[in-house]
Write an enzyme that holds these catalytic residues in place. Structure first.
Site: not given
Ligand code: GLN
Length: 306
Positions: A67, A189, A242, A260
């Protein structure tokens, strides 16, 4: 400062803790299979000095760290027009939450939660059309100085199970905040999340963030302007991890962006960029040992923006 000794010391201290806390993100089946007992750390200074320890050359799924790079590309292509549909406030909610979108008429809180990144992807599709995915790969490969690719299996796994992201995309579309076909936006995405990179590659690729926007390999033109680099760092600090962004500022005090997959990129402005990775994540989706490594790095080096 002897950065290599510093990273070796962090690796030696954390390695015995591998596999004890956190767990891999099982909601993406391809990520559930990643062995947890891995830890890597790498840094690159503004002068180009490199240091690395542990599994720093092992490629992993960068997930939401992407992102940062899609926002960079969008700021570069669109300038301030990008902010018509995306805010810049911390959400205080999980990265995949639908909650605020209803009361805020489909305008995502910030570009680092899923809704915001999907909205950024929509703008990139409008700007780049069918070339969007290839354009992202070109940018990443240029920044890392070597070929970067998507992990097709992870992208397919996310496409098959990304129910919440489908909901977020459709929900924003219902408010008129997504221009392109939702399926095409989600395909972009899911691919950006499936970029495969190592700590070393990410520490290098993010180098423009500690250099006022200048390209990490020196020769190429600026990645973003000085003021855009400053703003990317500000967004990382306030929104990059987050609903744990406050805790990260308190414990580490550096702009960070996590994913994640267990990776976290951190910036020491005017000094260096750093990447840590360990696949087991906490409830907020941040790597448990990666967070601890950054905390050790900040306290032992004294490098923090505060
Ligand atoms: N691909 C994961 C999702 O869309 C990315 C989320 C993350 O890394 N926090 O849920």
């Amino acid at each position: 400062m002897d950065f290599q000794a510093l990273l070796d010391g962090i690796d030696a201290e954390l390695r015995p803790q591998l596999g004890r806390e956190g767990r891999v993100a099982t909601y993406i089946p391809a990520l559930a299979r990643v062995p947890t007992a891995q830890f890597g750390i790498a840094l690159r200074t503004c002068a180009g000095e490199e240091a690395a320890a542990g599994d720093s050359a092992v490629p992993f799924s960068i997930q939401s760290v992407s992102k940062l790079f899609t926002l960079t590309l969008a700021m570069r292509l669109l300038g301030d027009a990008l902010w018509e549909r995306i805010n810049r406030e911390p959400s205080g909610n999980p990265f995949n939450s639908l909650l605020q979108l209803e009361s805020e008429q489909g305008v995502a809180r910030n570009p680092f939660i899923n809704a915001g990144a999907i909205a950024v992807g929509d703008r990139l599709l409008t700007a780049l059309g069918a070339d969007a995915k290839a354009g992202l790969l070109r940018m990443m490969s240029g920044l890392a100085g070597e070929a970067i690719d998507f992990d097709a299996e992870v992208a397919a796994s996310e496409a098959a199970t990304g129910y919440r992201n489908v909901a977020l995309g459709n929900f924003m579309k219902s408010f008129g905040k997504i221009d392109n076909d939702v399926a095409a936006v989600l395909d972009f995405y899911f691919h950006q999340c499936a970029l495969r990179m190592s700590c070393r590659q990410l520490a290098k690729a993010a180098g423009y963030l500690c250099r006022d926007g200048a390209h990490p390999s020196g020769g190429a033109g600026p990645v973003v302007s000085e003021s855009q680099a400053r703003r990317l760092n500000a967004l990382m600090l306030t929104c990059g991890t987050y609903d744990a962004a406050g805790e990260f500022a308190y414990r580490i005090g550096l702009p960070c962006k996590s994913g994640v997959g267990g990776g976290i990129v951190a910036v020491v402005p005017d000094r260096l960029t750093l990447c840590v990775w360990s696949p087991a994540v906490d409830d907020s989706g941040n790597s448990v040992l990666g967070t601890r490594a950054l905390e050790l790095f900040a306290s032992r080096s004294g490098l923090s923006i505060f």
